[in-house]
Design a protein around this motif. Structure first.
Motif, mmCIF file in Angstrom:
data_model
loop_
_atom_site.group_PDB
_atom_site.id
_atom_site.type_symbol
_atom_site.label_atom_id
_atom_site.label_comp_id
_atom_site.label_asym_id
_atom_site.label_seq_id
_atom_site.Cartn_x
_atom_site.Cartn_y
_atom_site.Cartn_z
ATOM 1 N N VAL A 33 0.794 -1.358 0.700
ATOM 2 C CA VAL A 33 -0.599 0.212 -0.061
ATOM 3 C C VAL A 33 0.632 1.511 0.077
ATOM 4 C CG1 VAL A 33 -1.488 1.187 0.979
ATOM 5 C CG2 VAL A 33 -1.771 -0.866 1.299
ATOM 6 N N LEU A 34 1.244 1.933 -0.969
ATOM 7 C CA LEU A 34 1.238 3.410 -1.336
ATOM 8 C C LEU A 34 0.128 4.387 -1.088
ATOM 9 C CD1 LEU A 34 3.662 3.076 -3.487
ATOM 10 C CD2 LEU A 34 4.135 3.381 -1.045
ATOM 11 N N PRO A 35 0.761 5.405 0.080
ATOM 12 C CA PRO A 35 -0.869 6.848 -0.126
ATOM 13 C C PRO A 35 -0.738 7.641 -1.232
ATOM 14 C CG PRO A 35 0.793 7.567 1.433
ATOM 15 C CD PRO A 35 1.674 5.590 0.667
ATOM 16 N N GLU A 36 -1.899 7.751 -2.066
ATOM 17 C CA GLU A 36 -2.136 8.182 -3.030
ATOM 18 C C GLU A 36 -1.716 10.134 -2.328
ATOM 19 O OE1 GLU A 36 -3.348 7.257 -5.318
ATOM 20 O OE2 GLU A 36 -3.587 5.061 -4.681
ATOM 21 N N THR A 37 -1.924 10.175 -1.455
ATOM 22 C CA THR A 37 -1.215 11.687 -0.944
ATOM 23 C C THR A 37 -0.032 11.485 -0.253
ATOM 24 O OG1 THR A 37 -3.124 11.920 1.003
ATOM 25 C CG2 THR A 37 -3.802 12.318 -1.540
ATOM 26 N N THR A 38 0.555 12.739 -0.226
ATOM 27 C CA THR A 38 2.100 13.238 0.735
ATOM 28 C C THR A 38 1.362 13.484 1.698
ATOM 29 O OG1 THR A 38 1.797 15.292 -0.378
ATOM 30 C CG2 THR A 38 3.418 13.414 -1.490
#
Length: 64
Positions: A33-38
């Motif tokens: 899982v990588l975040p879609e936002t920083t």
């Protein structure tokens, strides 16, 4: 006439396959899982006076 539509369908299927392969490669490297936002888009962890102090402490010595 159906033969004219097959290349577009094949191209779309190939694009989806490539996208899935790229997602799998990224998941192997960085996890599932990588975040879609920083953090800065979500508001970040550093706010107010604490954030200002943190920024001041990060100034390199030659910027004195």
């Amino acid at each position: 006439m159906s033969s004219e539509h097959e290349p577009a369908t094949t191209d779309a299927a190939e694009a989806l396959r490539r996208k899935a392969a790229e997602a799998a490669r990224v998941a192997r490297i960085f996890g599932e899982v990588l975040p879609e936002t920083t953090g800065d888009e979500r508001g970040g962890d550093i706010r107010g006076a604490e954030g200002d102090e943190w920024l001041r402490s990060q100034v390199p010595p030659h910027h004195g």
